[in-house]
Design an enzyme around this catalytic site. Structure first.
Site, PDB file in Angstrom:
ATOM      1  N   ARG A  65      -2.185  40.030  51.165  1.00 52.12           N
ATOM      2  CA  ARG A  65      -1.217  39.384  50.279  1.00 52.12           C
ATOM      3  C   ARG A  65       0.123  40.109  50.301  1.00 52.12           C
ATOM      4  NH1 ARG A  65      -1.096  39.359  43.975  1.00 52.12           N
ATOM      5  NH2 ARG A  65       0.143  37.507  43.510  1.00 52.12           N
ATOM      6  N   HIS A  69       3.867  38.358  50.928  1.00 50.12           N
ATOM      7  CA  HIS A  69       4.940  38.472  49.947  1.00 50.12           C
ATOM      8  C   HIS A  69       6.123  39.256  50.494  1.00 50.12           C
ATOM      9  CE1 HIS A  69       3.057  37.044  45.983  1.00 50.12           C
ATOM     10  NE2 HIS A  69       2.239  36.676  46.966  1.00 50.12           N
ATOM     11  N   ASN A  97       5.095  38.910  41.838  1.00 49.49           N
ATOM     12  CA  ASN A  97       4.572  40.135  42.445  1.00 49.49           C
ATOM     13  C   ASN A  97       3.925  41.082  41.445  1.00 49.49           C
ATOM     14  OD1 ASN A  97       5.379  39.385  44.995  1.00 49.49           O
ATOM     15  ND2 ASN A  97       7.313  40.495  44.926  1.00 49.49           N
ATOM     16  N   HIS A 196      -6.275  32.131  51.503  1.00 53.29           N
ATOM     17  CA  HIS A 196      -6.905  32.020  50.189  1.00 53.29           C
ATOM     18  C   HIS A 196      -8.417  31.823  50.280  1.00 53.29           C
ATOM     19  CE1 HIS A 196      -3.223  31.005  47.441  1.00 53.29           C
ATOM     20  NE2 HIS A 196      -3.207  32.238  47.907  1.00 53.29           N
TER      21      HIS A 196
END
Length: 328
Positions: A65, A69, A97, A196
């Protein structure tokens, strides 16, 4: 001897800093084997720390992740790792975040590489390699990751960061547009969303979906919604710790179960279920749900493509000695 020792103790770190700063120009391209001469064991070091620290546990999705990001905000430049300073905000403090973790793993890898080949491997490349190993450790595909990224000296502000990260309630059109602005097409978007298949989401991110209070609503399996509501109180009630897995079938295995969940309307977020709702990418979802190998191949290609997003020309970059702060 005393004077010589004092000079040496000062010169050594100064030379390392000079070497790191000498790599401040933007890379025109990335390629496999970038560190073949300067740090030939880089991938072994990254894989070793990842195996020891992460294994097949919850930290692997966290590292993956982080890479997403990072790349979505000003390119893959490790800006998401920077702490705030009196002169610069931190992307860590942006609302999307707030739940990021995995920073200590990246710091540990970087520290090991500083011993192996000082001032050579960028934090951005560490994050790229660590995210690949995270997928592999969870049973997913592997791929050759082009390297040569540089680290940004500054993070984006919180408003910019929030604007450039997908929202849990984005619809398909918004997702395709956001990915498209990064040079990623609908196939890339659909494959990358398969990340995911591992990890979890906080109650605040899926509450509106399971209670039917979102402006963006998609079909949801009633029993699935009921089960999630038991973990996530309605808005206004105390407590918001109801984390739920994105994939209820195999939450710690990197596979194609995420797509099978979407087909039976058990996507955790509205932005997940948006992939199987309007016919836009339904056929891709069905293909990936039926063929895990096809998903793995497309995911690997899309990860390389996303990893090739570099910071804008002219932004100051370097090879940071510590991932959480610029060199000076």
């Amino acid at each position: 001897m005393v004077a010589t020792s004092r000079i040496s103790s000062w010169v050594a770190p100064a030379l390392l800093l000079f070497v790191a700063l000498a790599h401040t120009t933007d890379a025109d391209h990335l390629y496999v084997g970038y560190y073949a001469k300067s740090c030939p064991n880089v991938e072994r070091v990254v894989s070793s720390v990842m195996a020891n620290r992460v294994g097949s546990g919850r930290m692997a999705p966290a590292v993956l992740r982080l890479f997403f990001h990072d790349c979505f905000v000003n390119g893959c430049d490790a800006s998401v790792l920077l702490d705030a300073t009196p002169f610069s905000e931190s992307e860590k403090d942006a609302k999307p975040n707030a739940s990021l973790t995995g920073f200590t793993v990246i710091d540990e890898i970087k520290a090991a590489l500083e011993k192996e080949c000082p001032a050579t491997v960028s934090c951005a490349d560490v994050l790229a390699l660590a995210s690949r190993d995270a997928v592999t450790l969870l049973g997913g595909p592997t791929w050759n990751m082009p390297l040569g990224r540089k680290d940004s000296r500054f993070a984006a502000d919180k408003e910019f960061t929030t604007k450039h990260l997908p929202s849990p309630n984005d619809n398909l059109g918004e997702l395709i547009k956001m990915f498209g602005e990064l040079g990623l097409d609908a196939r890339d978007m659909t494959a990358l969303s398969g990340a995911h298949t591992v990890g979890m989401a906080n109650c605040e991110h899926y509450r509106e979906r399971v209670y039917g209070t979102s402006d963006t609503e998609y079909n949801i399996d009633p029993s699935f919604a009921e089960a999630r509501r038991k973990m996530c109180p309605p808005q206004g009630y105390s407590g918001d710790a109801g984390k739920a897995p994105f994939d209820i079938q195999t939450p710690r295995k990197f596979d194609n179960a995420y797509y099978r969940d979407l087909i039976v309307h058990q996507g955790l977020l509205n932005s997940d279920q948006a992939l199987y709702s309007s016919g836009g990418v339904d056929s891709l979802v069905e293909r990936y749900g039926a063929d895990g190998d096809a998903f793995g191949r497309d995911f690997a290609k899309a990860m390389v493509k996303m990893g090739n997003i570099l910071p804008r020309k002219g932004l100051p970059t370097e090879v940071r000695l510590h991932c959480s702060k610029a060199n000076y």
